[in-house]
Scaffold this active site. Structure first.
Site, PDB file in Angstrom:
ATOM      1  N   GLY A 144      -0.234   8.492  -1.424  1.00 15.72           N
ATOM      2  CA  GLY A 144       0.233   9.590  -2.263  1.00 15.72           C
ATOM      3  C   GLY A 144       0.871   9.090  -3.549  1.00 15.72           C
ATOM      4  O   GLY A 144       1.948   9.541  -3.938  1.00 15.72           O
TER       5      GLY A 144
ATOM      6  N   SER B 237      -0.142   9.296  -6.708  1.00 15.37           N
ATOM      7  CA  SER B 237      -0.529   9.909  -7.977  1.00 15.37           C
ATOM      8  C   SER B 237       0.607  10.665  -8.657  1.00 15.37           C
ATOM      9  O   SER B 237       0.520  10.981  -9.843  1.00 15.37           O
ATOM     10  CB  SER B 237      -1.719  10.853  -7.762  1.00 15.37           C
ATOM     11  OG  SER B 237      -1.384  11.876  -6.846  1.00 15.37           O
ATOM     12  N   SER B 238       1.677  10.939  -7.916  1.00 18.71           N
ATOM     13  CA  SER B 238       2.787  11.691  -8.517  1.00 18.71           C
ATOM     14  C   SER B 238       4.052  11.499  -7.688  1.00 18.71           C
ATOM     15  O   SER B 238       4.025  10.929  -6.590  1.00 18.71           O
ATOM     16  CB  SER B 238       2.454  13.193  -8.601  1.00 18.71           C
ATOM     17  OG  SER B 238       2.275  13.728  -7.298  1.00 18.71           O
ATOM     18  N   GLY B 239       5.172  11.990  -8.224  1.00 20.09           N
ATOM     19  CA  GLY B 239       6.426  12.057  -7.477  1.00 20.09           C
ATOM     20  C   GLY B 239       6.930  10.725  -6.952  1.00 20.09           C
ATOM     21  O   GLY B 239       6.881   9.696  -7.633  1.00 20.09           O
ATOM     22  N   ILE B 240       7.414  10.743  -5.717  1.00 18.59           N
ATOM     23  CA  ILE B 240       8.004   9.561  -5.102  1.00 18.59           C
ATOM     24  C   ILE B 240       6.995   8.427  -5.005  1.00 18.59           C
ATOM     25  O   ILE B 240       7.317   7.260  -5.269  1.00 18.59           O
ATOM     26  CB  ILE B 240       8.560   9.902  -3.704  1.00 18.59           C
ATOM     27  CG1 ILE B 240       9.706  10.899  -3.814  1.00 18.59           C
ATOM     28  CG2 ILE B 240       9.026   8.644  -2.985  1.00 18.59           C
ATOM     29  CD1 ILE B 240      10.159  11.456  -2.474  1.00 18.59           C
ATOM     30  N   GLY B 241       5.757   8.747  -4.620  1.00 26.10           N
ATOM     31  CA  GLY B 241       4.739   7.717  -4.475  1.00 26.10           C
ATOM     32  C   GLY B 241       4.463   6.999  -5.781  1.00 26.10           C
ATOM     33  O   GLY B 241       4.369   5.760  -5.817  1.00 26.10           O
TER      34      GLY B 241
ATOM     35  N   SER C  59      12.480  13.358   5.433  1.00 23.62           N
ATOM     36  CA  SER C  59      13.230  14.390   4.713  1.00 23.62           C
ATOM     37  C   SER C  59      14.567  14.599   5.405  1.00 23.62           C
ATOM     38  O   SER C  59      14.650  14.561   6.639  1.00 23.62           O
ATOM     39  CB  SER C  59      12.459  15.715   4.689  1.00 23.62           C
ATOM     40  OG  SER C  59      13.283  16.776   4.203  1.00 23.62           O
TER      41      SER C  59
ATOM     42  N   LEU D 201       0.861  -1.183   0.000  1.00 27.24           N
ATOM     43  CA  LEU D 201       0.000   0.000   0.000  1.00 27.24           C
ATOM     44  C   LEU D 201       0.894   1.229   0.000  1.00 27.24           C
ATOM     45  O   LEU D 201       1.714   1.417   0.906  1.00 27.24           O
ATOM     46  CB  LEU D 201      -0.901  -0.003   1.230  1.00 27.24           C
ATOM     47  CG  LEU D 201      -1.805   1.228   1.430  1.00 27.24           C
ATOM     48  CD1 LEU D 201      -2.800   1.365   0.281  1.00 27.24           C
ATOM     49  CD2 LEU D 201      -2.544   1.144   2.764  1.00 27.24           C
TER      50      LEU D 201
ATOM     51  N   TYR E 226       7.653  22.101   8.909  1.00 27.91           N
ATOM     52  CA  TYR E 226       7.899  20.915   8.095  1.00 27.91           C
ATOM     53  C   TYR E 226       9.018  20.072   8.696  1.00 27.91           C
ATOM     54  O   TYR E 226       8.897  18.850   8.808  1.00 27.91           O
ATOM     55  CB  TYR E 226       8.253  21.348   6.672  1.00 27.91           C
ATOM     56  CG  TYR E 226       8.523  20.201   5.727  1.00 27.91           C
ATOM     57  CD1 TYR E 226       7.470  19.440   5.223  1.00 27.91           C
ATOM     58  CD2 TYR E 226       9.819  19.896   5.335  1.00 27.91           C
ATOM     59  CE1 TYR E 226       7.718  18.386   4.345  1.00 27.91           C
ATOM     60  CE2 TYR E 226      10.075  18.849   4.464  1.00 27.91           C
ATOM     61  CZ  TYR E 226       9.013  18.101   3.965  1.00 27.91           C
ATOM     62  OH  TYR E 226       9.265  17.058   3.108  1.00 27.91           O
TER      63      TYR E 226
END
Length: 281
Positions: free
Chosen positions: A10, A12-16, A130, A7, A143
Site C-alpha cells: 500500500g 502509493s499514498s498515506g502511511i505506506g 489502529s 517491502l 474494522y
C-alpha cells in the site's frame, strides 16, 4: 554492504508512501506495492523505490510479488481497507472481504517471508494496525475487529520467532490526516434507524482525522521499530497515545467504551431517549 530490502504494501499514498520514502532515504532497497502501479502519477512516485502490483489476499499475486522482490528483510504490512456501518447492516460479503484484506492477506504474506528471515537470523515484520483496536467505537465494529485480530496474530506469534532474530511488531496509529475519509467504505440502509447516530459519529471521525497527525510521523515510528535492536510488540502514535493508554489501564471495559464513543460524539443514553421521543439533553 548490500542494503537490506524492505517491502511496503500500500505504498502509493498515506502511511505506506511516507514509510517507503523514509526507508529509501535511509539507504534501504525499497519495493512498494499497489493494486495497479501504472495508475501512480509520475509526480507521486518516489525516486529509488521500485513498484510492483499486489492484490493483498490473493495467494497467486502475493507469491508473484515475492518472486519479483527476492529476499525480504523487512515487511511493512500497511495495505488495508477502512470500513464502517451498523453491524446489523454490513453485508457478510463485505466483512469477509475486509478480513481478507486486513487480516488474512497480511498474515499470509508474513508466512511467506518468515522461512527465509528465520534462516537468515534476521527479519522485521511490522503490521500497521489502529488504536481503535484498543479503543473501539460504535459503527466501526468490523474494522476494529480486523485490527484487533491483526494485533493478536502478531503478539502471539512474536515469541515463536524471537529466538531466530525475527521481530513481529504492531504499530497502532490514532487519527491520521491522510485523506482516508474519502476512501472509507460505508454501509447504511436508506431507511436505517441508525442514520442520525451514524452520521454524527462519521462527522466526528472525519473531523478528528482532518486534525490528525501527518503520515510522516507514523512512518517515523515504523522505521524506529524496524531499526531497533529489540523492537517492542506494540507502538502507538497519535491521538495522545501515551495518555490514552495510561487512562485505559485504570478504566473498566465499560469505561473505555464510554470514553472512546464520547470522543466521537456518540452517547447511547441520548440515542435511547431520542428514540423514545424525548429530546436528548
Amino acid at each position: 554492504m548490500t542494503p537490506r530490502t524492505a517491502l511496503v504494501t500500500g505504498a502509493s499514498s498515506g502511511i505506506g508512501r511516507s514509510t517507503a520514502q523514509l526507508l529509501a532515504d535511509r539507504g534501504y532497497r525499497v519495493v512498494g506495492t499497489s493494486r495497479d502501479p501504472g495508475k501512480i502519477a509520475a509526480g507521486d512516485r518516489i525516486p529509488n523505490v521500485e513498484y510492483l502490483p499486489l492484490e493483498v489476499g490473493d495467494p497467486d499475486s502475493m507469491r508473484a510479488c515475492l518472486v519479483a522482490v527476492g529476499k525480504v528483510d523487512v515487511l511493512v504490512n500497511n495495505a488495508g481497507e477502512s470500513q464502517c456501518g451498523p453491524i446489523e447492516e454490513i453485508p457478510a460479503a463485505a466483512i469477509e472481504r475486509l478480513f481478507t484484506v486486513n487480516v488474512l492477506g497480511p498474515v499470509q504474506l508474513m508466512q511467506l517471508v518468515l522461512p527465509e528471515m528465520r534462516a537468515n537470523r534476521f527479519g522485521r515484520v511490522v503490521m500497521v494496525g489502529s488504536m481503535l483496536a484498543s479503543f473501539p467505537v460504535a459503527f466501526r465494529s468490523s474494522y476494529v475487529a480486523s485490527k484487533a485480530a491483526l494485533r493478536g496474530f502478531t503478539s502471539a506469534a512474536r515469541a515463536e520467532l524471537q529466538p531466530y532474530g525475527v521481530s513481529l511488531t504492531t504499530v497502532e496509529p490514532g487519527s491520521i490526516n491522510t485523506g482516508l475519509s474519502q476512501r472509507r467504505t460505508k454501509y447504511l440502509a436508506q431507511s436505517s434507524p441508525y442514520r442520525s447516530a451514524f452520521d454524527t459519529v462519521l462527522s466526528a471521525l472525519d473531523r478528528r482525522e482532518s486534525r490528525g497527525i501527518p503520515p510522516e510521523k507514523v512512518a517515523a515510528t515504523i522505521v524506529r521499530a524496524v531499526e531497533s535492536d529489540r523492537p517492542r510488540s506494540l507502538y502507538a502514535v497519535g491521538s495522545r497515545a501515551p495518555l490514552a493508554f495510561a487512562v485505559r489501564r485504570v478504566l473498566t471495559d465499560g469505561g473505555v467504551s464510554r470514553l472512546a464513543n464520547a470522543q466521537h460524539d456518540y452517547h447511547p443514553r441520548r440515542v435511547l431517549r431520542a428514540s423514545r421521543g424525548a429530546a436528548p439533553s
